[in-house]
Design an enzyme around this catalytic site. Structure first.
Site, PDB file in Angstrom:
ATOM      1  CG  ASP A 139      45.636  38.358  34.008  1.00  0.00           C
ATOM      2  OD1 ASP A 139      46.415  38.728  34.907  1.00  0.00           O
ATOM      3  OD2 ASP A 139      44.408  38.265  34.172  1.00  0.00           O
ATOM      4  CG  HIS A 146      40.648  33.978  41.872  1.00  0.00           C
ATOM      5  ND1 HIS A 146      39.465  34.696  41.880  1.00  0.00           N
ATOM      6  CD2 HIS A 146      40.913  33.683  40.574  1.00  0.00           C
ATOM      7  CE1 HIS A 146      39.045  34.820  40.622  1.00  0.00           C
ATOM      8  NE2 HIS A 146      39.891  34.225  39.821  1.00  0.00           N
ATOM      9  NE  ARG A 155      36.184  23.050  37.876  1.00  0.00           N
ATOM     10  CZ  ARG A 155      36.549  24.314  37.685  1.00  0.00           C
ATOM     11  NH1 ARG A 155      35.917  25.072  36.816  1.00  0.00           N
ATOM     12  NH2 ARG A 155      37.560  24.821  38.364  1.00  0.00           N
ATOM     13  CD  GLU A 211      39.820  38.205  37.253  1.00  0.00           C
ATOM     14  OE1 GLU A 211      40.948  38.324  36.727  1.00  0.00           O
ATOM     15  OE2 GLU A 211      39.103  37.191  37.132  1.00  0.00           O
ATOM     16  CD  GLU A 213      44.684  39.932  37.538  1.00  0.00           C
ATOM     17  OE1 GLU A 213      45.801  39.899  36.962  1.00  0.00           O
ATOM     18  OE2 GLU A 213      43.654  39.383  37.091  1.00  0.00           O
ATOM     19  CG  ASP A 245      41.735  40.449  34.058  1.00  0.00           C
ATOM     20  OD1 ASP A 245      41.385  40.938  32.968  1.00  0.00           O
ATOM     21  OD2 ASP A 245      41.784  39.220  34.279  1.00  0.00           O
ATOM     22  NE  ARG A 249      34.426  37.270  37.017  1.00  0.00           N
ATOM     23  CZ  ARG A 249      35.736  37.122  37.078  1.00  0.00           C
ATOM     24  NH1 ARG A 249      36.378  36.442  36.126  1.00  0.00           N
ATOM     25  NH2 ARG A 249      36.432  37.665  38.058  1.00  0.00           N
ATOM     26  CD  GLN A 252      36.224  34.717  32.676  1.00  0.00           C
ATOM     27  OE1 GLN A 252      35.780  35.672  33.298  1.00  0.00           O
ATOM     28  NE2 GLN A 252      37.163  33.921  33.184  1.00  0.00           N
ATOM     29  CE  LYS A 265      39.342  37.047  32.725  1.00  0.00           C
ATOM     30  NZ  LYS A 265      39.506  37.432  34.137  1.00  0.00           N
ATOM     31  CB  THR A 269      43.655  45.622  31.368  1.00  0.00           C
ATOM     32  OG1 THR A 269      43.158  44.438  30.744  1.00  0.00           O
ATOM     33  CG2 THR A 269      44.506  45.253  32.572  1.00  0.00           C
ATOM     34  CB  THR A 371      41.880  37.146  40.968  1.00  0.00           C
ATOM     35  OG1 THR A 371      41.316  37.351  39.679  1.00  0.00           O
ATOM     36  CG2 THR A 371      41.005  37.794  42.020  1.00  0.00           C
ATOM     37  CD  GLU A 385      37.458  35.202  44.393  1.00  0.00           C
ATOM     38  OE1 GLU A 385      38.005  34.784  45.417  1.00  0.00           O
ATOM     39  OE2 GLU A 385      38.046  35.916  43.552  1.00  0.00           O
TER      40      GLU A 385
END
Ligand code: MN
Length: 441
Positions: A139, A146, A155, A211, A213, A245, A249, A252, A265, A269, A371, A385
């Site tokens: 992946d 994203h 951050r 996600e 994808e 996906d 969170r 993760q 993850k 899927t 994503t 998001e």
């Protein structure tokens, strides 16, 4: 861009449902899946979608309608996985597409049409399985929108990692938990660490996400120690499906440093059953752009072909259907809409980069694109998001709120290509349902 008569929007099928406006599967599409009649114990076999029907390639292989390479390709597709067909390469894929196109195109009623009609199975009567024995699943992480959206949440002063604009980065994922649309996804258990706490806790994931994808199915691979050059890379891709996906969170973010995603993850899927071929997507190629003030690709990722038409305008939508929607008979609600054309790295660059160190890809390997988010808020490809990690919960039209997914939620992806002068190329639907954690009451 190389167009041929199978892309001609004026061509029609004798099957009326294929010619209806808005149909995902007109004669110009002809995507592949592996299916059987729902609820039967028939063997799974390959099929090609046309209108509201499937051409049963197992049945077709037992007729004399095709010969030569197309007949060999059909025999390969009569199996419960399409790996052998993928391994035959672009000439075989093209031969089968073009011969099927000819059989399905409007012609005066013929004996061939009658034989082919006997090979049709209604789409609504079919169930699907994962279309290949997937040897390896990788992946990627190739949407800068994203990466920035998520990076800014955690951050803000330095949202993009220093490698992002140089490397089409990825992690190696898990094959055993890949399922086809309709997959029931149990909310995973695991460890998470809340900010300010001294120790992690074990429990059900509280921050379950999707996600959106695309999934790239590899056709012919490469020998270990060899590379696939960026200009040859797309010839190694059979086609594209939609891919969810699923991401826990909280699990993760606690586990991810330093080796990357693991239990966050690997629990599920979900891929859509239909694989749209690269040839069908040809009219929807676009210029791939890298701004002059950004790092330019290193030589092994640089390609005139990618620059000219390496981007694909595949439109994507995410819909959420909650348990309350179902109970009240309400429609699902659209959460976002974007296009793959915004992706920072192109398909060819992902394949070339994957093999540049000598890693061997094999027929049926699956590459997720990462994503797919676009430049505006509504184009975000994950709920983390859209709801900004729970800081701005989504308010649904029916009054419900979501920061992350709830038990009973179904996440539905839709995908298609469309523009004036060309046939709509649909991907169908990719649906997955969230079920309660193992120990939840
Ligand atoms: Mn992903």
């Amino acid at each position: 861009m190389q167009l041929n008569p199978t892309h001609d929007v004026t061509r029609k099928s004798w099957l009326a449902s294929a010619n209806k406006p808005g149909c995902d599967f007109p004669i110009q599409n002809l995507p592949f899946a592996v299916f059987r009649r729902a609820g039967s114990n028939e063997a799974f076999r390959g099929g090609v979608a046309i209108g509201d029907q499937i051409v049963d390639l197992g049945a077709l292989s037992r007729t004399t309608l095709l010969d030569g390479l197309a007949a060999q390709a059909t025999s390969a597709c009569a199996q419960p996985a399409l790996n052998d067909f993928f391994a035959m390469g672009p000439a075989a894929w093209r031969a089968l597409r073009h011969d099927l196109f000819a059989l399905l195109e409007s012609t005066p009623k013929s004996s061939a049409t009658d034989v082919l009609r006997d090979c049709l199975v209604p789409l609504a009567a079919a169930e699907f399985t994962v279309p290949a024995r997937i040897g390896d699943y990788t992946d990627f992480y190739t949407s800068i929108h994203h990466a920035l959206n998520v990076g800014r949440l955690f951050r803000p002063e330095d949202p993009l990692t220093p490698n992002f604009q140089w490397v089409p980065t990825a992690y190696h994922g898990r094959v055993s938990s890949i399922g086809v649309s309709g997959q029931k996804v149990r909310r995973p258990m695991g460890q998470s660490m809340s900010p300010g706490e001294a120790a992690p806790v074990y429990g059900a994931c509280a921050r379950l996400d999707y996600e959106i994808e695309l999934g790239l199915f590899i056709g012919q691979g490469n020998a270990q120690g060899e590379q696939i050059a960026v200009d040859d890379a797309e010839a190694h891709v059979f086609g594209i499906c939609m891919l969810n996906d699923w991401s826990a969170r909280d699990i993760q973010f606690w586990e991810m440093a330093p080796l990357g995603p693991f239990l966050g993850k690997n629990f599920a899927t979900t891929i859509s059953p239909w694989i749209v071929t690269m040839e069908a997507l040809e009219p929807y190629r676009q210029e791939w752009h890298r701004a002059a003030d950004e790092p330019q690709p290193l030589a092994y990722l640089e390609s005139k072909h990618v620059r000219t038409d390496g981007a694909l305008d595949i439109q994507l939508e995410v819909w959420l259907e909650t348990a309350q929607h179902r109970a009240r008979g309400d429609h699902a609600e659209r959460l976002s809409r974007t296009s793959f054309k915004h992706q920072y790295w192109a398909v060819a660059q992902m394949v070339a980069h994957h093999t540049v160190g000598g890693c061997n890809l094999q027929p049926g390997d699956l590459l997720g694109t990462g994503t797919i988010s676009g430049p505006t808020d509504i184009e975000a490809g994950a709920i983390i998001e859209l709801a900004r990690a729970g800081r701005t919960p989504l308010k649904l039209i029916n009054g419900e709120e979501r920061s992350f997914l709830a038990d009973g939620d179904a996440v539905i992806f839709k995908g298609w290509c469309e523009k004036p002068g060309h046939a709509r190329i649909g991907f169908g639907e990719n649906r997955g349902e969230v079920h309660p954690a193992l120990n939840a009451q």
